[in-house]
Design a protein around this motif. Sequence first.
Motif, short mmCIF file in Angstrom:
data_model
loop_
_atom_site.label_atom_id
_atom_site.label_comp_id
_atom_site.label_asym_id
_atom_site.label_seq_id
_atom_site.Cartn_x
_atom_site.Cartn_y
_atom_site.Cartn_z
N ALA A 15 33.73 32.28 35.17
CA ALA A 15 33.37 31.89 36.54
C ALA A 15 32.22 32.73 37.09
CB ALA A 15 34.59 32.02 37.45
N VAL A 16 32.14 33.99 36.68
CA VAL A 16 31.09 34.91 37.14
C VAL A 16 30.38 35.43 35.89
CG1 VAL A 16 30.58 36.97 38.50
CG2 VAL A 16 32.56 35.55 39.11
N PRO A 17 29.27 34.81 35.51
CA PRO A 17 28.60 35.17 34.25
C PRO A 17 28.27 36.66 34.09
CG PRO A 17 27.68 33.16 35.13
CD PRO A 17 28.62 33.70 36.18
N TYR A 18 27.96 37.35 35.18
CA TYR A 18 27.62 38.78 35.10
C TYR A 18 28.77 39.58 34.50
CZ TYR A 18 26.11 43.44 36.49
OH TYR A 18 25.74 44.76 36.48
N ILE A 19 30.00 39.22 34.84
CA ILE A 19 31.18 39.93 34.31
C ILE A 19 31.20 39.82 32.79
CG2 ILE A 19 33.70 39.96 34.26
CD1 ILE A 19 33.63 38.90 37.16
N GLY A 20 30.97 38.61 32.29
CA GLY A 20 30.93 38.42 30.84
C GLY A 20 29.78 39.18 30.20
N HIS A 21 28.63 39.17 30.85
CA HIS A 21 27.46 39.89 30.35
C HIS A 21 27.76 41.38 30.20
CE1 HIS A 21 23.30 41.13 29.87
NE2 HIS A 21 23.45 41.96 30.87
N MET A 22 28.45 41.95 31.16
CA MET A 22 28.79 43.37 31.12
C MET A 22 29.94 43.67 30.16
SD MET A 22 26.89 45.15 33.30
CE MET A 22 27.91 46.57 33.71
N GLY A 23 30.71 42.65 29.80
CA GLY A 23 31.88 42.86 28.95
C GLY A 23 33.08 43.36 29.72
N ILE A 24 33.03 43.21 31.05
CA ILE A 24 34.15 43.64 31.89
C ILE A 24 35.29 42.65 31.73
CG2 ILE A 24 34.92 43.97 34.28
CD1 ILE A 24 31.99 44.82 34.91
N GLU A 25 36.50 43.18 31.63
CA GLU A 25 37.69 42.35 31.49
C GLU A 25 38.64 42.64 32.65
OE1 GLU A 25 41.48 41.84 28.43
OE2 GLU A 25 39.88 43.26 27.95
N VAL A 26 39.07 41.59 33.33
CA VAL A 26 40.11 41.74 34.36
C VAL A 26 41.43 41.74 33.61
CG1 VAL A 26 41.18 40.76 36.42
CG2 VAL A 26 38.69 40.65 36.13
N THR A 27 42.11 42.88 33.61
CA THR A 27 43.32 43.05 32.80
C THR A 27 44.61 42.78 33.56
OG1 THR A 27 43.32 45.43 33.25
CG2 THR A 27 42.21 44.68 31.22
N GLU A 28 44.56 42.91 34.89
CA GLU A 28 45.75 42.65 35.72
C GLU A 28 45.30 42.07 37.04
OE1 GLU A 28 48.64 45.86 36.25
OE2 GLU A 28 47.73 46.86 34.52
N MET A 29 46.10 41.15 37.58
CA MET A 29 45.82 40.59 38.89
C MET A 29 47.15 40.24 39.53
SD MET A 29 43.61 37.18 39.89
CE MET A 29 42.08 37.75 39.19
N SER A 30 47.31 40.66 40.77
CA SER A 30 48.49 40.31 41.54
C SER A 30 48.03 40.00 42.96
CB SER A 30 49.51 41.45 41.53
OG SER A 30 48.96 42.61 42.12
N GLU A 31 48.95 39.74 43.85
CA GLU A 31 48.58 39.39 45.22
C GLU A 31 47.93 40.59 45.91
OE1 GLU A 31 50.86 38.54 49.31
OE2 GLU A 31 51.34 37.11 47.72
N GLY A 32 46.60 40.56 46.00
CA GLY A 32 45.87 41.60 46.70
C GLY A 32 45.58 42.85 45.89
N ALA A 33 45.76 42.79 44.58
CA ALA A 33 45.47 43.95 43.73
C ALA A 33 44.97 43.46 42.37
CB ALA A 33 46.70 44.83 43.55
N ALA A 34 44.18 44.29 41.71
CA ALA A 34 43.69 43.93 40.39
C ALA A 34 43.20 45.18 39.66
CB ALA A 34 42.55 42.92 40.49
N THR A 35 43.13 45.04 38.33
CA THR A 35 42.59 46.09 37.48
C THR A 35 41.54 45.46 36.57
OG1 THR A 35 44.71 47.25 37.50
CG2 THR A 35 43.17 47.84 35.75
N ALA A 36 40.42 46.13 36.43
CA ALA A 36 39.35 45.67 35.54
C ALA A 36 38.97 46.81 34.61
CB ALA A 36 38.14 45.21 36.33
N LEU A 37 38.54 46.47 33.41
CA LEU A 37 38.19 47.46 32.41
C LEU A 37 36.71 47.33 32.03
CD1 LEU A 37 39.32 49.70 30.53
CD2 LEU A 37 39.64 47.91 28.82
N LEU A 38 35.99 48.45 32.14
CA LEU A 38 34.60 48.53 31.70
C LEU A 38 34.60 49.08 30.29
CD1 LEU A 38 31.52 48.45 32.43
CD2 LEU A 38 31.79 50.85 33.13
N PRO A 39 34.06 48.33 29.32
CA PRO A 39 34.07 48.84 27.95
C PRO A 39 33.09 49.99 27.78
CG PRO A 39 32.77 46.84 28.06
CD PRO A 39 33.38 47.04 29.44
N ASP A 40 33.27 50.72 26.68
CA ASP A 40 32.34 51.80 26.34
C ASP A 40 31.37 51.25 25.30
OD1 ASP A 40 31.14 54.26 26.13
OD2 ASP A 40 32.64 55.04 24.72
#
Length: 153
Positions: A15-40
């Motif tokens: 949905a957001v191409p920049y996220i894919g370009h960076m390799g960022i992964e949304v690993t958790e999502m709940s109501e009003g909270a989320a976790t994303a991982l920036l790869p090395d």
Amino acid sequence: MEVDLDAIAKGMALAVPYIGHMGIEVTEMSEGAATALLPDRPELHNHVGSQHAGALFGVAETASGAAFVGGFAARMADVTPLARSAEIAYSKVARGPIEAKAKLGTPAAEALATLDADGRVDFSVEVEMTDAEGLVVATATVDWNVRLKASES
């Protein structure tokens, strides 16, 4: 209506191409909270071999957007969200993969009630970024503006 937040999290890079370009992964999502991982990855590093400040900002903004989506998932077709402003503080050299945990500063139900009453709502999302050892490397606040599509001018 039941919303599959895991499916939404997996689809954010599409949905957001920049996220894919960076390799960022949304690993958790709940109501009003989320976790994303920036790869090395070497192309995300700065001149000293640590994560680039822009990459850290990118994962913070991604996590904040995912937290927003987690709170507003059932209403996404009705709204236009825009990040209005952001502030980031770098506290430690960021090496390795970085996890960004984000949480709405206003409960989702309260934000949705304001949206319905006023046709728009402003709120902040707080983000904390940690390295693999759990040490905080940066914090950020992203301010969001969300409008009902019918109320846009």
